[in-house]
Design a protein around this motif. Structure first.
Motif, PDB file in Angstrom:
ATOM      1  N   HIS A 159       0.723  -1.134  -0.368  1.00 31.16           N
ATOM      2  CA  HIS A 159       0.437  -0.352  -0.318  1.00 31.16           C
ATOM      3  C   HIS A 159       0.426   1.187   0.184  1.00 31.16           C
ATOM      4  O   HIS A 159       1.320   1.851   0.515  1.00 31.16           O
ATOM      5  N   VAL A 160       0.590   1.972  -1.354  1.00 30.88           N
ATOM      6  CA  VAL A 160       2.114   2.796  -1.358  1.00 30.88           C
ATOM      7  C   VAL A 160       1.334   4.954  -0.653  1.00 30.88           C
ATOM      8  O   VAL A 160      -0.003   5.184  -1.514  1.00 30.88           O
ATOM      9  N   THR A 161       2.089   5.189  -0.099  1.00 33.91           N
ATOM     10  CA  THR A 161       1.010   6.151   0.677  1.00 33.91           C
ATOM     11  C   THR A 161       1.746   7.690   0.226  1.00 33.91           C
ATOM     12  O   THR A 161       1.607   8.363   0.579  1.00 33.91           O
ATOM     13  N   ASP A 162       2.987   7.193   0.335  1.00 30.47           N
ATOM     14  CA  ASP A 162       3.993   8.744   0.491  1.00 30.47           C
ATOM     15  C   ASP A 162       4.515   9.201  -1.074  1.00 30.47           C
ATOM     16  O   ASP A 162       5.337   9.603  -1.359  1.00 30.47           O
ATOM     17  N   ALA A 163       4.222   8.558  -2.204  1.00 29.48           N
ATOM     18  CA  ALA A 163       4.943   8.590  -3.567  1.00 29.48           C
ATOM     19  C   ALA A 163       4.143  10.268  -4.048  1.00 29.48           C
ATOM     20  O   ALA A 163       3.076  10.691  -3.781  1.00 29.48           O
ATOM     21  N   THR A 164       5.513  11.215  -3.982  1.00 25.00           N
ATOM     22  CA  THR A 164       4.944  12.518  -4.014  1.00 25.00           C
ATOM     23  C   THR A 164       4.356  12.563  -5.305  1.00 25.00           C
ATOM     24  O   THR A 164       4.844  12.203  -5.793  1.00 25.00           O
ATOM     25  N   PRO A 165       3.941  14.145  -6.179  1.00 22.81           N
ATOM     26  CA  PRO A 165       3.274  14.350  -7.522  1.00 22.81           C
ATOM     27  C   PRO A 165       4.603  14.440  -8.589  1.00 22.81           C
ATOM     28  O   PRO A 165       4.792  13.540  -9.128  1.00 22.81           O
ATOM     29  N   GLU A 166       6.146  14.386  -7.759  1.00 20.91           N
ATOM     30  CA  GLU A 166       7.289  14.644  -8.722  1.00 20.91           C
ATOM     31  C   GLU A 166       7.051  12.917  -8.699  1.00 20.91           C
ATOM     32  O   GLU A 166       7.409  12.788 -10.294  1.00 20.91           O
ATOM     33  N   LEU A 167       7.774  11.926  -8.042  1.00 18.29           N
ATOM     34  CA  LEU A 167       7.557  10.593  -8.110  1.00 18.29           C
ATOM     35  C   LEU A 167       6.762  10.157  -9.497  1.00 18.29           C
ATOM     36  O   LEU A 167       7.261   9.397  -9.996  1.00 18.29           O
TER      37      LEU A 167
ATOM     38  N   LEU B 107       8.304   8.409 -13.146  1.00 21.02           N
ATOM     39  CA  LEU B 107       7.515   7.412 -13.400  1.00 21.02           C
ATOM     40  C   LEU B 107       5.919   6.913 -14.018  1.00 21.02           C
ATOM     41  O   LEU B 107       6.819   5.748 -15.229  1.00 21.02           O
ATOM     42  N   GLU B 108       6.229   8.196 -14.639  1.00 26.21           N
ATOM     43  CA  GLU B 108       4.910   8.191 -15.790  1.00 26.21           C
ATOM     44  C   GLU B 108       5.599   8.047 -16.851  1.00 26.21           C
ATOM     45  O   GLU B 108       5.619   7.405 -18.405  1.00 26.21           O
ATOM     46  N   ARG B 109       6.374   9.427 -17.024  1.00 26.76           N
ATOM     47  CA  ARG B 109       7.614   9.452 -18.133  1.00 26.76           C
ATOM     48  C   ARG B 109       8.084   8.558 -18.084  1.00 26.76           C
ATOM     49  O   ARG B 109       8.271   8.228 -19.338  1.00 26.76           O
TER      50      ARG B 109
END
Length: 120
Positions: free
Chosen positions: A76-84, A88-90
Motif C-alpha cells: 500500500h503506497v501512500t508516500d508517492a510524491t507528485p514528482e515521483l 514514473l509516468e514519463r
C-alpha cells in the motif's frame, strides 16, 4: 552466495553490484570475515534493477519503488510524491515507446527472414 557468484549468475559486474549496495538497492548480509553474502533470491532482483536502469530509470526512483517490485499488489503506497508519480509516468511512457519500436523491428526481421527462406 558471494558477490562473484552473484555477478556470474546475473552477468552484472561486481563493481556494479557494490554500487547497487551503495545506492541501497541491495542489502547483503555480512559474514564474520566481512564478506558480503547474497541470498539466491537476489538474482531476480539484480536482473530487475538492471532492466530498470537500462530503461533509463534512475536509482533514486528504483529505490523508491523497490518494495513494489516483488509483489505490487501487496504494498500500500501512500508516500508517492507528485514528482515521483510524474517521473514514473514519463519512464513508463518511454518504455512503451521502446517496446513498440522493438516490436516493429522484430516484425521487420521476421518478415525479412520469411522472404529469404522462400527465396532459397
Amino acid at each position: 552466495m558471494r558477490i562473484g557468484d552473484l555477478a556470474a549468475r546475473t552477468g552484472v559486474p561486481t563493481r556494479l553490484l557494490r554500487y547497487y549496495e551503495e545506492q541501497r538497492l541491495l542489502s547483503p548480509s555480512r559474514s564474520a570475515n566481512g564478506y558480503r553474502s547474497f541470498d539466491d533470491g537476489l538474482v531476480g532482483r539484480v536482473t530487475q534493477i538492471r532492466g530498470l536502469l537500462d530503461a533509463g530509470v534512475p536509482t533514486r526512483i528504483i529505490r523508491e519503488i523497490l518494495p513494489c517490485l516483488d509483489d505490487p499488489c501487496s504494498i500500500h503506497v501512500t508516500d508517492a510524491t507528485p514528482e515521483l508519480i510524474a517521473d514514473l509516468e514519463r519512464h513508463r511512457d518511454q518504455m512503451d515507446a521502446k517496446i513498440q519500436c522493438l516490436a516493429r523491428n522484430r516484425n521487420a526481421i521476421s518478415t525479412y527472414l520469411q522472404a529469404v527462406r522462400k527465396a532459397t
